[in-house]
Design a protein around this motif. Structure first.
Motif, PDB file in Angstrom:
ATOM      1  N   UNK A   1      62.246  74.873  50.877  1.00  0.00           N
ATOM      2  CA  UNK A   1      61.663  74.081  51.972  1.00  0.00           C
ATOM      3  C   UNK A   1      61.102  72.760  51.445  1.00  0.00           C
ATOM      4  N   UNK A   2      60.396  72.845  50.330  1.00  0.00           N
ATOM      5  CA  UNK A   2      59.828  71.639  49.722  1.00  0.00           C
ATOM      6  C   UNK A   2      60.931  70.712  49.222  1.00  0.00           C
ATOM      7  N   UNK A   3      61.930  71.283  48.569  1.00  0.00           N
ATOM      8  CA  UNK A   3      63.025  70.490  48.017  1.00  0.00           C
ATOM      9  C   UNK A   3      63.790  69.747  49.111  1.00  0.00           C
ATOM     10  N   UNK A   4      64.041  70.405  50.234  1.00  0.00           N
ATOM     11  CA  UNK A   4      64.812  69.777  51.319  1.00  0.00           C
ATOM     12  C   UNK A   4      64.058  68.590  51.909  1.00  0.00           C
ATOM     13  N   UNK A   5      62.751  68.757  52.124  1.00  0.00           N
ATOM     14  CA  UNK A   5      61.951  67.657  52.678  1.00  0.00           C
ATOM     15  C   UNK A   5      61.944  66.466  51.719  1.00  0.00           C
ATOM     16  N   UNK A   6      61.652  66.749  50.454  1.00  0.00           N
ATOM     17  CA  UNK A   6      61.654  65.699  49.435  1.00  0.00           C
ATOM     18  C   UNK A   6      63.061  65.129  49.262  1.00  0.00           C
ATOM     19  N   UNK A   7      64.059  66.016  49.326  1.00  0.00           N
ATOM     20  CA  UNK A   7      65.440  65.619  49.088  1.00  0.00           C
ATOM     21  C   UNK A   7      65.985  64.657  50.125  1.00  0.00           C
ATOM     22  N   UNK A   8      65.603  64.818  51.379  1.00  0.00           N
ATOM     23  CA  UNK A   8      66.065  63.900  52.425  1.00  0.00           C
ATOM     24  C   UNK A   8      65.587  62.484  52.115  1.00  0.00           C
ATOM     25  N   UNK A   9      64.317  62.380  51.727  1.00  0.00           N
ATOM     26  CA  UNK A   9      63.781  61.078  51.335  1.00  0.00           C
ATOM     27  C   UNK A   9      64.466  60.545  50.102  1.00  0.00           C
ATOM     28  N   UNK A  10      64.744  61.415  49.128  1.00  0.00           N
ATOM     29  CA  UNK A  10      65.424  61.000  47.906  1.00  0.00           C
ATOM     30  C   UNK A  10      66.821  60.467  48.209  1.00  0.00           C
ATOM     31  N   UNK A  11      67.512  61.118  49.136  1.00  0.00           N
ATOM     32  CA  UNK A  11      68.857  60.661  49.512  1.00  0.00           C
ATOM     33  C   UNK A  11      68.804  59.246  50.094  1.00  0.00           C
ATOM     34  N   UNK A  12      67.848  59.012  50.988  1.00  0.00           N
ATOM     35  CA  UNK A  12      67.719  57.694  51.618  1.00  0.00           C
ATOM     36  C   UNK A  12      67.399  56.630  50.569  1.00  0.00           C
ATOM     37  N   UNK A  13      66.398  56.901  49.725  1.00  0.00           N
ATOM     38  CA  UNK A  13      66.027  55.952  48.678  1.00  0.00           C
ATOM     39  C   UNK A  13      67.154  55.736  47.695  1.00  0.00           C
ATOM     40  N   UNK A  14      67.876  56.828  47.341  1.00  0.00           N
ATOM     41  CA  UNK A  14      68.985  56.716  46.414  1.00  0.00           C
ATOM     42  C   UNK A  14      70.118  55.872  46.967  1.00  0.00           C
ATOM     43  N   UNK A  15      70.331  55.929  48.267  1.00  0.00           N
ATOM     44  CA  UNK A  15      71.388  55.135  48.900  1.00  0.00           C
ATOM     45  C   UNK A  15      71.023  53.653  48.932  1.00  0.00           C
ATOM     46  N   UNK A  16      69.750  53.347  49.166  1.00  0.00           N
ATOM     47  CA  UNK A  16      69.302  51.963  49.280  1.00  0.00           C
ATOM     48  C   UNK A  16      69.259  51.273  47.921  1.00  0.00           C
ATOM     49  N   UNK A  17      68.916  52.012  46.861  1.00  0.00           N
ATOM     50  CA  UNK A  17      68.721  51.437  45.536  1.00  0.00           C
ATOM     51  C   UNK A  17      69.863  50.565  45.027  1.00  0.00           C
ATOM     52  N   UNK A  18      71.102  51.068  44.988  1.00  0.00           N
ATOM     53  CA  UNK A  18      72.212  50.244  44.483  1.00  0.00           C
ATOM     54  C   UNK A  18      72.434  48.967  45.289  1.00  0.00           C
ATOM     55  N   UNK A  19      72.121  49.003  46.574  1.00  0.00           N
ATOM     56  CA  UNK A  19      72.238  47.797  47.406  1.00  0.00           C
ATOM     57  C   UNK A  19      71.235  46.756  46.939  1.00  0.00           C
ATOM     58  N   UNK A  20      70.019  47.211  46.605  1.00  0.00           N
ATOM     59  CA  UNK A  20      68.983  46.310  46.098  1.00  0.00           C
ATOM     60  C   UNK A  20      69.431  45.685  44.782  1.00  0.00           C
ATOM     61  N   UNK A  21      70.020  46.508  43.889  1.00  0.00           N
ATOM     62  CA  UNK A  21      70.451  46.031  42.567  1.00  0.00           C
ATOM     63  C   UNK A  21      71.447  44.884  42.690  1.00  0.00           C
ATOM     64  N   UNK A  22      72.314  44.930  43.695  1.00  0.00           N
ATOM     65  CA  UNK A  22      73.342  43.895  43.851  1.00  0.00           C
ATOM     66  C   UNK A  22      72.768  42.570  44.326  1.00  0.00           C
ATOM     67  N   UNK A  23      71.529  42.552  44.790  1.00  0.00           N
ATOM     68  CA  UNK A  23      70.995  41.338  45.413  1.00  0.00           C
ATOM     69  C   UNK A  23      69.709  40.830  44.770  1.00  0.00           C
ATOM     70  N   UNK A  24      69.435  41.249  43.542  1.00  0.00           N
ATOM     71  CA  UNK A  24      68.222  40.777  42.869  1.00  0.00           C
ATOM     72  C   UNK A  24      68.601  40.088  41.566  1.00  0.00           C
TER      73      UNK A  24
END
Length: 257
Positions: A207-230
């Motif tokens: 239960x804890x992993x899934x809640x944390x994991x959803x946020x991790x997925x979102x942050x993980x998806x956004x990260x590489x996009x940030x890298x391309x534009x900084x």
């Protein structure tokens, strides 16, 4: 309960961003799991499994950055995957706490190595991943270093991503986005392998992993996009500074300074 769920979710987004950009997710995700009531060793194990979500998000977001690089990437994956298997079984036999006094040296070395790698490289054919180390012995040493970090990643994990990032930045001549994507894939596979081992050996707080994991997925998806534009040089300097600051903190806590 609602507040704890929201905090875990938000911590997951921040940790996912840190993981996919710097490899320092555990600065946020590990304390979040402690806050959720998990004991230290359990938090370390559950953190490894949760970080799989960040890996999935970052790979989906940066898959194109690995184009033309698969031959080199697969070699690295084989080496680090074997290391992760070894590291995860070592953790089963010896608590990760026994490694705490060594970790600060690894993190400090990663920060210094990343600074050393932050210099202009050959700009020709940046679409293809090239080794900057041509001598056979030196290449073997670099592969052994990646394997050692693979063992570390399976055993303890904290800041393992930034160690991969530092070594890859030093030995490869390609865009930082491609190096970062390679790091994300390597940490994902390492966490996946270690996570599978842990699932069959330890009780998991799903239960804890899934809640944390959803946020991790979102942050993980956004990260590489940030890298391309900084600004990449600025980003590397910031990551290096964060690694050195983390190393200082780990020195203080490990040696009770």
């Amino acid at each position: 309960m609602i507040i704890q769920t929201l905090l875990l979710f938000l911590a997951g987004i921040v940790a996912g961003l840190l993981q996919s950009i710097t490899g320092l997710a555990s600065l946020v995700s590990y304390p979040a799991l402690l806050f959720a009531g998990l004991p230290p060793v359990s938090a370390n194990i559950n953190n490894t499994i949760a970080l799989i979500f960040s890996g999935v998000g970052s790979i989906l977001s940066s898959f194109k950055d690995l184009k033309n690089h698969w031959k080199t990437v697969i070699i690295f994956l084989i080496i680090t995957s074997f290391g992760s298997i070894v590291g995860s079984f070592i953790l089963i036999e010896a608590p990760a706490k026994s490694f705490e006094k060594i970790v600060p040296f690894f993190v400090l070395a990663a920060g210094i190595l990343l600074i050393q790698s932050n210099k202009p490289k050959n700009q020709n054919d940046r679409s293809v991943m090239k080794w900057t180390l041509n001598q056979g012995v030196t290449r073997v040493i670099s592969l052994l270093a990646l394997g050692a970090v693979g063992i570390y990643n399976g055993y303890f994990g904290a800041a393992g991503g930034i160690m991969f990032l530092a070594i890859l930045s030093f030995i490869l001549d390609t865009s930082f986005a491609s190096i970062n994507a390679t790091k994300n894939l390597m940490t994902f596979v390492g966490n996946l392998i270690a996570g599978i081992v842990f699932i069959f050996r330890y009780p998991i707080s799903w239960e804890t992993i899934i809640i944390l994991g959803v946020g991790l997925f979102i942050g993980g998806f956004i990260g590489p996009i940030v890298v391309r534009h900084v600004n990449i040089h600025l980003l590397r300097n910031i990551i290096s500074l964060l690694a050195i600051m983390l190393a200082v903190y780990l020195f203080v806590t490990a040696y009770k300074i």
